[in-house]
Structure formats: structure tokens, C-alpha cells
Design a protein around this motif. Structure first.
Motif, PDB file in Angstrom:
ATOM      1  N   GLU A   1      -8.688 -10.783   0.780  1.00  0.00           N
ATOM      2  CA  GLU A   1      -9.007  -9.870  -0.310  1.00  0.00           C
ATOM      3  C   GLU A   1     -10.457 -10.063  -0.779  1.00  0.00           C
ATOM      4  OE1 GLU A   1      -7.055  -7.518  -0.901  1.00  0.00           O
ATOM      5  OE2 GLU A   1      -5.086  -8.216  -0.259  1.00  0.00           O
ATOM      6  N   PRO A   2     -10.995  -9.113  -1.526  1.00  0.00           N
ATOM      7  CA  PRO A   2     -12.377  -9.229  -2.011  1.00  0.00           C
ATOM      8  C   PRO A   2     -12.654 -10.508  -2.808  1.00  0.00           C
ATOM      9  CG  PRO A   2     -11.600  -6.988  -2.308  1.00  0.00           C
ATOM     10  CD  PRO A   2     -10.412  -7.812  -1.855  1.00  0.00           C
TER      11      PRO A   2
ATOM     12  N   TRP B   1      -5.487  -2.676   6.027  1.00  0.00           N
ATOM     13  CA  TRP B   1      -5.617  -3.498   7.229  1.00  0.00           C
ATOM     14  C   TRP B   1      -4.899  -4.843   7.096  1.00  0.00           C
ATOM     15  CZ3 TRP B   1      -8.001  -8.294   7.412  1.00  0.00           C
ATOM     16  CH2 TRP B   1      -8.763  -8.655   6.301  1.00  0.00           C
TER      17      TRP B   1
ATOM     18  N   TYR C   1      -4.626  -1.240  11.106  1.00  0.00           N
ATOM     19  CA  TYR C   1      -4.999  -0.509   9.889  1.00  0.00           C
ATOM     20  C   TYR C   1      -4.146   0.746   9.852  1.00  0.00           C
ATOM     21  CZ  TYR C   1      -7.709   2.762  12.767  1.00  0.00           C
ATOM     22  OH  TYR C   1      -8.074   3.703  13.704  1.00  0.00           O
TER      23      TYR C   1
ATOM     24  N   ARG D   1     -12.542  -7.704   6.622  1.00  0.00           N
ATOM     25  CA  ARG D   1     -12.664  -7.315   5.214  1.00  0.00           C
ATOM     26  C   ARG D   1     -13.929  -6.483   5.002  1.00  0.00           C
ATOM     27  NH1 ARG D   1     -13.298 -11.985   0.865  1.00  0.00           N
ATOM     28  NH2 ARG D   1     -15.147 -12.320   2.135  1.00  0.00           N
ATOM     29  N   ALA D   2     -15.034  -6.896   5.592  1.00  0.00           N
ATOM     30  CA  ALA D   2     -16.304  -6.184   5.426  1.00  0.00           C
ATOM     31  C   ALA D   2     -16.259  -4.766   6.021  1.00  0.00           C
ATOM     32  CB  ALA D   2     -17.440  -6.985   6.059  1.00  0.00           C
TER      33      ALA D   2
ATOM     34  N   GLU E   1     -13.855  -2.713   5.721  1.00  0.00           N
ATOM     35  CA  GLU E   1     -13.169  -1.859   4.744  1.00  0.00           C
ATOM     36  C   GLU E   1     -12.259  -0.814   5.390  1.00  0.00           C
ATOM     37  OE1 GLU E   1     -16.373  -0.394   2.239  1.00  0.00           O
ATOM     38  OE2 GLU E   1     -16.263  -2.214   1.006  1.00  0.00           O
TER      39      GLU E   1
ATOM     40  N   ARG F   1      -4.326 -10.671   5.091  1.00  0.00           N
ATOM     41  CA  ARG F   1      -5.531  -9.917   4.743  1.00  0.00           C
ATOM     42  C   ARG F   1      -6.338 -10.777   3.776  1.00  0.00           C
ATOM     43  NH1 ARG F   1      -3.382  -5.381   3.711  1.00  0.00           N
ATOM     44  NH2 ARG F   1      -2.578  -5.990   1.688  1.00  0.00           N
TER      45      ARG F   1
END
Length: 171
Positions: free
Chosen positions: A121-122, A15, A46, A8-9, A11, A119
Motif C-alpha cells: 500500500e502507499p 493489483w 490486476y 505499486r508505482a 498504479e 499488495r
């Protein structure tokens, strides 16, 4: 979670962590095995159609490897799903039409049991992609992908049932 958090980091565009990194952990939980049993790698896909050259993908591979410490540095395998069609037939002897997004790759896996991606998520929610649903995974049923004829299913089934003999192979 460490792989998901680090991915996640990074970006990366569109992905997913998928394949054995997901289904093997579920099978291990269902059969009472250690969580890491049978896991050889973590597939991170990705989708970046802007540059499908190997050189562009290799830059991402190096960036991803630098984000992890050992042993994950050696275990996370990242591939641009926008370029799989370039090399797939040469490696596996089967045609592979270009994809339009990472989750579409799941529709081409040998078995629906394997076709699960996640995935982080933020907001820390998990997005789960499972184009065939999760029934085969949780019922431990290994069957052919109905949309992908392949000669590789018997070999794949033999390998999976050697590790998880509890699997039911359906034709």
C-alpha cells in the motif's frame, strides 16, 4: 519487495502479486531453503474491466516489463483478471466464470495453500488476501480447493511435492 514496490508505482487497478511469488517464499522459509528456490516467475494480477481485449492487456504487459530490469523483466507475468474467462477454458479445458475483482481469482486456485496474494500500500503496509486463510500454507498442507473441482490437482500435487517433499497432501 522490489516487485511489490515497482508494482505499486505502476498504479494498476486492483493489483496483487500472488501465487508462487508468495507461497513458494513461505515454503522456502519454513523448509530452510534459499528464498528464490523454485520461483520461476512473479504473477502480477490486476483488474480492469473497461477493456478486456488482448491488445489492452498487452499494453500493460509492455509497460510492466519496461518498469523492471533483467532478470525481473522476464520473470514478472502480468494478467488482467477481468479477461481470464476469455481464454481459460481454451487453455485448461475447464469453464471459468468472469471475476469481479483480482482477489476473487484466489478462490479458484487449485489449492488453498496457493491462494495468497499481497499488495504494498502507499503507506508501506502489506494487504494480504487469503480467502481460505493461511493455515494450510503455514502447516504445509496441500489439499484440493473445496469450491473448485478440477482434474489438475494430482499433477499439481506431484509437482509441488517434488520441490517440497515436506508437504502433506490431504484429500
Amino acid at each position: 519487495m522490489q516487485v511489490l514496490t515497482t508494482a505499486r508505482a505502476l498504479e494498476l487497478p486492483d493489483w496483487l502479486v500472488f501465487s508462487g511469488a508468495v507461497y513458494q517464499r513461505v515454503l522456502n522459509h519454513l523448509t530452510g531453503r534459499d528464498a528464490d528456490y523454485g520461483i520461476r516467475d512473479y504473477d502480477l494480477g490486476y483488474f480492469d474491466p473497461a477493456d478486456i481485449s488482448y491488445e489492452a492487456e498487452d499494453l500493460v504487459i509492455r509497460r510492466v516489463a519496461a518498469a523492471f530490469d533483467s532478470p525481473l523483466k522476464e520473470m514478472v507475468e502480468v494478467r488482467n483478471q477481468a479477461r481470464v474467462h476469455v481464454w481459460f477454458e481454451g487453455k485448461f479445458g475447464e469453464p471459468y466464470a468472469p471475476l469481479t475483482r483480482t482477489a476473487e481469482a484466489l478462490t479458484r486456485f487449485v489449492s488453498p495453500l496457493f491462494a495468497v496474494g499481497v499488495r504494498l500500500e502507499p503507506d508501506d503496509a502489506l494487504t494480504i488476501e487469503a480467502p481460505f486463510g493461511l493455515e494450510d500454507l503455514f502447516s504445509m498442507t496441500l489439499r484440493r480447493n473445496p469450491h473448485r473441482p478440477t482434474n489438475g490437482f494430482p499433477r499439481t500435487a506431484a509437482s509441488a511435492t517434488a520441490r517440497w517433499p515436506e508437504l502433506v497432501v490431504a484429500n
